[in-house]
Design a protein around this motif. Structure first.
Motif, PDB file in Angstrom:
ATOM      1  N   LYS A   1     -15.395   9.433 -31.432  1.00  0.00           N
ATOM      2  CA  LYS A   1     -15.498  10.587 -32.323  1.00  0.00           C
ATOM      3  C   LYS A   1     -14.236  11.453 -32.247  1.00  0.00           C
ATOM      4  O   LYS A   1     -14.250  12.628 -32.570  1.00  0.00           O
ATOM      5  CB  LYS A   1     -16.722  11.430 -31.958  1.00  0.00           C
ATOM      6  CG  LYS A   1     -18.049  10.688 -32.120  1.00  0.00           C
ATOM      7  CD  LYS A   1     -19.230  11.592 -31.767  1.00  0.00           C
ATOM      8  CE  LYS A   1     -20.550  10.851 -31.935  1.00  0.00           C
ATOM      9  NZ  LYS A   1     -21.711  11.712 -31.570  1.00  0.00           N
ATOM     10  N   LEU A   2     -13.128  10.849 -31.805  1.00  0.00           N
ATOM     11  CA  LEU A   2     -11.909  11.614 -31.557  1.00  0.00           C
ATOM     12  C   LEU A   2     -11.401  12.345 -32.797  1.00  0.00           C
ATOM     13  O   LEU A   2     -10.848  13.435 -32.707  1.00  0.00           O
ATOM     14  CB  LEU A   2     -10.805  10.696 -31.030  1.00  0.00           C
ATOM     15  CG  LEU A   2     -10.956  10.154 -29.611  1.00  0.00           C
ATOM     16  CD1 LEU A   2      -9.748   9.331 -29.233  1.00  0.00           C
ATOM     17  CD2 LEU A   2     -11.164  11.287 -28.618  1.00  0.00           C
TER      18      LEU A   2
ATOM     19  N   SER B   1      -9.330  10.735 -22.764  1.00  0.00           N
ATOM     20  CA  SER B   1     -10.281  10.802 -23.874  1.00  0.00           C
ATOM     21  C   SER B   1     -10.366   9.460 -24.592  1.00  0.00           C
ATOM     22  O   SER B   1     -11.445   9.048 -25.045  1.00  0.00           O
ATOM     23  CB  SER B   1      -9.879  11.909 -24.853  1.00  0.00           C
ATOM     24  OG  SER B   1      -8.629  11.642 -25.461  1.00  0.00           O
ATOM     25  N   VAL B   2      -9.250   8.748 -24.697  1.00  0.00           N
ATOM     26  CA  VAL B   2      -9.245   7.434 -25.344  1.00  0.00           C
ATOM     27  C   VAL B   2      -9.865   6.381 -24.429  1.00  0.00           C
ATOM     28  O   VAL B   2     -10.605   5.499 -24.892  1.00  0.00           O
ATOM     29  CB  VAL B   2      -7.807   7.034 -25.742  1.00  0.00           C
ATOM     30  CG1 VAL B   2      -7.763   5.591 -26.241  1.00  0.00           C
ATOM     31  CG2 VAL B   2      -7.280   7.969 -26.827  1.00  0.00           C
ATOM     32  N   SER B   3      -9.593   6.451 -23.131  1.00  0.00           N
ATOM     33  CA  SER B   3     -10.128   5.438 -22.209  1.00  0.00           C
ATOM     34  C   SER B   3     -11.650   5.395 -22.222  1.00  0.00           C
ATOM     35  O   SER B   3     -12.246   4.336 -22.011  1.00  0.00           O
ATOM     36  CB  SER B   3      -9.612   5.692 -20.787  1.00  0.00           C
ATOM     37  OG  SER B   3     -10.208   6.831 -20.206  1.00  0.00           O
ATOM     38  N   LYS B   4     -12.291   6.526 -22.478  1.00  0.00           N
ATOM     39  CA  LYS B   4     -13.754   6.597 -22.453  1.00  0.00           C
ATOM     40  C   LYS B   4     -14.389   5.935 -23.674  1.00  0.00           C
ATOM     41  O   LYS B   4     -15.540   5.480 -23.620  1.00  0.00           O
ATOM     42  CB  LYS B   4     -14.206   8.056 -22.369  1.00  0.00           C
ATOM     43  CG  LYS B   4     -13.747   8.796 -21.124  1.00  0.00           C
ATOM     44  CD  LYS B   4     -14.262   8.172 -19.841  1.00  0.00           C
ATOM     45  CE  LYS B   4     -13.852   8.986 -18.622  1.00  0.00           C
ATOM     46  NZ  LYS B   4     -14.266   8.316 -17.359  1.00  0.00           N
ATOM     47  N   ILE B   5     -13.648   5.906 -24.781  1.00  0.00           N
ATOM     48  CA  ILE B   5     -14.241   5.374 -26.018  1.00  0.00           C
ATOM     49  C   ILE B   5     -13.489   4.144 -26.525  1.00  0.00           C
ATOM     50  O   ILE B   5     -13.794   3.632 -27.600  1.00  0.00           O
ATOM     51  CB  ILE B   5     -14.284   6.463 -27.124  1.00  0.00           C
ATOM     52  CG1 ILE B   5     -12.904   7.112 -27.338  1.00  0.00           C
ATOM     53  CG2 ILE B   5     -15.287   7.546 -26.752  1.00  0.00           C
ATOM     54  CD1 ILE B   5     -11.971   6.394 -28.254  1.00  0.00           C
ATOM     55  N   PHE B   6     -12.544   3.647 -25.740  1.00  0.00           N
ATOM     56  CA  PHE B   6     -11.663   2.583 -26.222  1.00  0.00           C
ATOM     57  C   PHE B   6     -12.409   1.338 -26.700  1.00  0.00           C
ATOM     58  O   PHE B   6     -12.075   0.797 -27.758  1.00  0.00           O
ATOM     59  CB  PHE B   6     -10.646   2.217 -25.141  1.00  0.00           C
ATOM     60  CG  PHE B   6      -9.603   1.245 -25.592  1.00  0.00           C
ATOM     61  CD1 PHE B   6      -8.602   1.638 -26.463  1.00  0.00           C
ATOM     62  CD2 PHE B   6      -9.618  -0.068 -25.144  1.00  0.00           C
ATOM     63  CE1 PHE B   6      -7.626   0.742 -26.889  1.00  0.00           C
ATOM     64  CE2 PHE B   6      -8.655  -0.975 -25.563  1.00  0.00           C
ATOM     65  CZ  PHE B   6      -7.658  -0.562 -26.433  1.00  0.00           C
TER      66      PHE B   6
ATOM     67  N   GLN C   1      -2.809 -15.360  -9.839  1.00  0.00           N
ATOM     68  CA  GLN C   1      -2.727 -13.912  -9.716  1.00  0.00           C
ATOM     69  C   GLN C   1      -2.792 -13.294 -11.112  1.00  0.00           C
ATOM     70  O   GLN C   1      -1.996 -13.658 -11.996  1.00  0.00           O
ATOM     71  CB  GLN C   1      -1.429 -13.494  -9.039  1.00  0.00           C
ATOM     72  CG  GLN C   1      -1.419 -13.678  -7.534  1.00  0.00           C
ATOM     73  CD  GLN C   1      -2.272 -12.623  -6.827  1.00  0.00           C
ATOM     74  OE1 GLN C   1      -2.164 -11.430  -7.087  1.00  0.00           O
ATOM     75  NE2 GLN C   1      -3.132 -13.069  -5.928  1.00  0.00           N
ATOM     76  N   TYR C   2      -3.724 -12.378 -11.315  1.00  0.00           N
ATOM     77  CA  TYR C   2      -3.828 -11.635 -12.571  1.00  0.00           C
ATOM     78  C   TYR C   2      -3.126 -10.290 -12.379  1.00  0.00           C
ATOM     79  O   TYR C   2      -3.497  -9.509 -11.498  1.00  0.00           O
ATOM     80  CB  TYR C   2      -5.293 -11.430 -12.953  1.00  0.00           C
ATOM     81  CG  TYR C   2      -5.995 -12.716 -13.317  1.00  0.00           C
ATOM     82  CD1 TYR C   2      -6.001 -13.182 -14.620  1.00  0.00           C
ATOM     83  CD2 TYR C   2      -6.644 -13.481 -12.340  1.00  0.00           C
ATOM     84  CE1 TYR C   2      -6.623 -14.379 -14.950  1.00  0.00           C
ATOM     85  CE2 TYR C   2      -7.271 -14.671 -12.661  1.00  0.00           C
ATOM     86  CZ  TYR C   2      -7.257 -15.112 -13.971  1.00  0.00           C
ATOM     87  OH  TYR C   2      -7.878 -16.289 -14.300  1.00  0.00           O
ATOM     88  N   ILE C   3      -2.131 -10.038 -13.209  1.00  0.00           N
ATOM     89  CA  ILE C   3      -1.325  -8.825 -13.091  1.00  0.00           C
ATOM     90  C   ILE C   3      -1.424  -8.041 -14.388  1.00  0.00           C
ATOM     91  O   ILE C   3      -0.923  -8.471 -15.435  1.00  0.00           O
ATOM     92  CB  ILE C   3       0.143  -9.165 -12.774  1.00  0.00           C
ATOM     93  CG1 ILE C   3       0.221 -10.021 -11.498  1.00  0.00           C
ATOM     94  CG2 ILE C   3       0.976  -7.885 -12.645  1.00  0.00           C
ATOM     95  CD1 ILE C   3       1.600 -10.604 -11.224  1.00  0.00           C
ATOM     96  N   GLY C   4      -2.104  -6.906 -14.330  1.00  0.00           N
ATOM     97  CA  GLY C   4      -2.253  -6.041 -15.487  1.00  0.00           C
ATOM     98  C   GLY C   4      -1.302  -4.865 -15.388  1.00  0.00           C
ATOM     99  O   GLY C   4      -1.257  -4.188 -14.359  1.00  0.00           O
ATOM    100  N   ILE C   5      -0.540  -4.618 -16.454  1.00  0.00           N
ATOM    101  CA  ILE C   5       0.447  -3.544 -16.453  1.00  0.00           C
ATOM    102  C   ILE C   5       0.181  -2.623 -17.629  1.00  0.00           C
ATOM    103  O   ILE C   5       0.012  -3.074 -18.768  1.00  0.00           O
ATOM    104  CB  ILE C   5       1.878  -4.115 -16.511  1.00  0.00           C
ATOM    105  CG1 ILE C   5       2.134  -5.012 -15.295  1.00  0.00           C
ATOM    106  CG2 ILE C   5       2.917  -2.995 -16.590  1.00  0.00           C
ATOM    107  CD1 ILE C   5       3.457  -5.743 -15.318  1.00  0.00           C
ATOM    108  N   ASP C   6       0.131  -1.329 -17.348  1.00  0.00           N
ATOM    109  CA  ASP C   6      -0.104  -0.331 -18.391  1.00  0.00           C
ATOM    110  C   ASP C   6       0.497   0.988 -17.912  1.00  0.00           C
ATOM    111  O   ASP C   6       0.522   1.255 -16.703  1.00  0.00           O
ATOM    112  CB  ASP C   6      -1.607  -0.174 -18.658  1.00  0.00           C
ATOM    113  CG  ASP C   6      -1.912   0.372 -20.043  1.00  0.00           C
ATOM    114  OD1 ASP C   6      -2.461  -0.376 -20.861  1.00  0.00           O
ATOM    115  OD2 ASP C   6      -1.584   1.546 -20.303  1.00  0.00           O
ATOM    116  N   ASN C   7       0.961   1.811 -18.852  1.00  0.00           N
ATOM    117  CA  ASN C   7       1.544   3.097 -18.446  1.00  0.00           C
ATOM    118  C   ASN C   7       0.539   4.240 -18.483  1.00  0.00           C
ATOM    119  O   ASN C   7       0.905   5.395 -18.269  1.00  0.00           O
ATOM    120  CB  ASN C   7       2.771   3.441 -19.293  1.00  0.00           C
ATOM    121  CG  ASN C   7       2.444   3.635 -20.763  1.00  0.00           C
ATOM    122  OD1 ASN C   7       1.278   3.597 -21.165  1.00  0.00           O
ATOM    123  ND2 ASN C   7       3.470   3.845 -21.570  1.00  0.00           N
ATOM    124  N   SER C   8      -0.733   3.924 -18.741  1.00  0.00           N
ATOM    125  CA  SER C   8      -1.777   4.945 -18.777  1.00  0.00           C
ATOM    126  C   SER C   8      -2.624   4.877 -17.508  1.00  0.00           C
ATOM    127  O   SER C   8      -3.375   3.915 -17.301  1.00  0.00           O
ATOM    128  CB  SER C   8      -2.673   4.756 -20.008  1.00  0.00           C
ATOM    129  OG  SER C   8      -3.820   5.582 -19.917  1.00  0.00           O
TER     130      SER C   8
END
Length: 241
Positions: free
Chosen positions: A5-6, A22-27, A83-90
């Protein structure tokens, strides 16, 4: 899953879109209702990865968000010492991602790294995934990033990149944009929500067209580069080293 509902209420000023708390909760709800074919892309990412996964190698998810691609791949792949490698700047997205993946992928097989993907080192990779991430990277840096991904892949490694795409033909571009808007409205977004989100994204998300994607993959050296999926103005490409 919280409902997106952003942009449901009129905003005095629409600011640039950010992948914040706020985005992570409704992504999950946002991307399901906004990206046609999303579930298919995620499921088949696992299928493609299974074909190219090799023991004692790394799988990278660049711009991993909440880890949907890693979930799909881990459920499909049966190889030792992956190996699973997840990269994100958030940080907010990674915090939620950790909660989701921890019960599924053993701790010693998972690394989540807070970093800009254009600064990430890619090494000994059998699979690299960028689902709806490259479009947020400065266009001047995209060739260099894809070149680095290519160099970090082992022989027969695969790069999967899914994106919103632009179109060189103006009529096709208009039609695809209209169809995408209708898709979102059919998923209970209002015209106000569609308009405000478009405004929030217009300076931070810059799509390439399909020819740019394929030319880039071939230019850096991928021996086999194809578009394997499209739903309206969303597409996915693979390059095999």
């Amino acid at each position: 899953m919280d409902k997106d509902k952003l942009f449901a209420q009129a905003l005095p000023q629409v600011v640039d879109f950010k992948f914040d708390e706020s985005v992570s909760k409704i992504f999950p709800d946002m991307i399901r209702r906004s990206v046609p074919g999303y579930e298919t892309i995620i499921k088949l990412t696992g299928l493609i990865a299974e074909k190219h996964a090799q023991p004692a190698t790394n799988i990278y998810d660049l711009g991993c968000a909440l880890g949907a691609s890693m979930l799909s791949m881990s459920s499909a792949i049966n190889q030792e010492s992956i190996q699973y490698i997840g990269i994100d700047n958030s940080a907010a997205m990674l915090e939620e991602c950790q909660k989701i993946l921890q019960p599924v992928i053993p701790r010693h097989e998972l690394q989540l790294i807070e970093k800009n993907v254009e600064d990430a080192a890619i090494d000994n990779a059998c699979v690299v995934v960028m689902n709806f991430t490259l479009q947020f990277i400065n266009p001047a840096l995209r060739d260099q990033l894809v070149e680095r991904i290519y160099q970090g892949l082992i022989p027969d490694g695969v790069f999967i990149v899914s994106e919103k795409i632009d179109f060189s033909n103006a009529q096709e571009s208009t039609l695809q944009q209209q169809l995408h808007e209708q898709f979102k409205i059919s998923n209970d977004y209002s015209k106000l929500e569609v308009s405000q989100k478009r405004a929030a994204l217009e300076r931070v998300m810059i799509p390439d067209d399909r020819e740019q994607h394929l030319d880039r993959l071939r230019r850096v050296g991928f021996k086999n580069a194809v578009q394997w999926f499209q739903s309206f103005n969303f597409a996915s490409f693979v390059g095999v080293k």
